[in-house]
Design a protein around this motif. Structure first.
Motif: not given
Ligand code: NAD
Ligand code: DAU
Length: 337
Positions: A124, A176-177, A153, A12-13, A58-59, A188, A149, A81-82, A32-34
């Protein structure tokens, strides 16, 4: 706006960064991404030389690194980031606690120190837990997370609210859903199903496959986040969801994918259910519609058709991901199913 995006190399980012650079010519983004297994710079290849975009590895749980990375003129942090995969959190919750709770607290602390004018926490619908047919989670509902998880959150969300109340940090939360669309890591359900089928492998369906997720195209989610970033009120929570009617259980999603790829029912394998599996998510989106003027634009059938086609057209993106780390995880995940 000068935006510091965390977790921008994920699904999503990375879609959000593209959205911002496309829709707001004057905006700049520091990503900024780990780069965990889910972070992938290939998602941002087309913009890596854009002068409005910069990447820093970075973390978010490392406060010194975060302090240095956030520019002094930063106008907003948007935290994606999560650790995000429910099944992985069941196998081992620890990383989830570190990033989703502690990392969130670090970002809030630095927002406070540097007096950053805006902080958006991407949360979420899973924090509400599952809801009965006909019911919709409201922003004011109690939290009932089911998985490690979702609990991590939910704890992150509570930390955001505490920083708003105690330190007047100008933060807000979006919930979000399930999202679908390009660049989702193939652990996924939808990308796993599509890529398994392309490779001639069966698709594991948990339990009876009648669980309901309110799938929303990632572009609609990104537009909602952008509206919340610019128009949302501090200390508020905004739900986003498609409000699909009739609802699509997992087996219906899979049937549509099977049909699009010309595959048979024999590719559907019912396996042992996920522990603590939430049956149905649905959110009330009245607040984001009335306050932010947000509404979804994609129909689920069109979003699913486009998403499936994207994976068909981009094997160079997902094939390298379905090796090494992924295969080790997949083996472990399905060993107990
Ligand atoms: P994803 O797993 O595809 O991406 C997560 C990103 O976070 C990765 O690029 C990872 O490298 C980075 N990351 C993880 N730990 C880190 C840290 N300690 N420091 C820096 N970066 C770090 O996730 P996504 O599906 O894109 O979800 C993004 C956000 O949206 C999350 O917070 C998730 O809870 C939320 N969300 C996701 C959905 C979904 O359907 N995918 C729905 C609602 C909310
Ligand atoms: O609701 C928002 C959440 O959606 C996000 O917060 C999470 O980060 C995101 O991972 C997603 O969680 P889910 O658990 O709903 O997504 P997942 O793709 O893992 O599963 C979707 C549904 O499909 C769920 O009911 C479990 C089922 N499933 C999943 C997998 C991986 C299967 O039946 N078989 C599978 O192999």
């Amino acid at each position: 706006m000068k935006i510091f995006v965390t977790g921008g190399a994920g699904f999503i980012g990375s879609n959000f960064i593209h959205f911002i650079l496309r829709e707001h010519a004057e905006d700049t983004v520091v990503n900024f991404d780990k780069l965990t297994y889910a972070g992938n710079l290939a998602n941002l290849k087309d913009i890596e030389s854009d002068s409005r975009y910069r990447f820093i590895q970075g973390d978010i749980a490392d406060i010194e690194v975060v302090r240095k990375a956030i520019p002094d003129d930063c106008e907003a942090i948007v935290n994606f980031a999560a650790d995000t995969h429910v099944d992985r959190s069941i196998l081992d919750p620890e990383a989830f606690l570190r990033t989703d709770i502690f990392g969130t607290r670090v970002l809030l602390e630095v927002t406070r120190e540097k007096k950053i004018p805006r902080y958006v926490q991407i949360s979420t619908d899973e924090v509400y837990g599952d809801v009965e047919v006909g019911q919709f989670s409201k922003e004011t509902d109690c939290l009932h997370p089911s998985s490690p998880y979702a609990a991590s959150k939910a704890a992150g969300d509570l930390m955001v609210m505490a920083y708003v109340r105690t330190y007047n940090v100008p933060a807000l939360i979006t919930r979000c859903t399930n999202n679908l669309g390009p660049n989702q890591y193939p652990e996924k359900f939808i990308p796993l199903a599509v890529t398994n089928l392309i490779e001639g492998m069966p698709v594991p369906v948990y339990g009876d496959g009648l669980q309901v997720r309110d799938w929303l195209h990632v572009e609609d989610h990104c537009r909602g986040i952008d509206l919340a970033l610019r128009k949302g009120r501090v200390g508020e929570i905004y739900n986003f969801g498609a409000n699909q009617s009739p609802e699509w259980p997992n087996v219906k999603i899979l049937d549509a994918i099977l049909q699009q790829l010309g595959k048979g029912q024999d590719m559907k394998t019912f396996v042992k259910d996920r522990e603590g599996h939430d049956r149905r998510y649905a959110v009330d989106t009245t607040k984001s519609t009335t306050e932010l003027g947000w509404k979804p634009t994609w129909s689920l059938s069109e979003a699913l058709r486009q998403t499936v086609q994207w994976y068909v057209d981009h094997p160079e993106w997902w094939k390298p991901l379905k090796s090494g780390e992924f295969l080790a995880y997949y083996k472990q995940q399905y060993a107990h199913r």
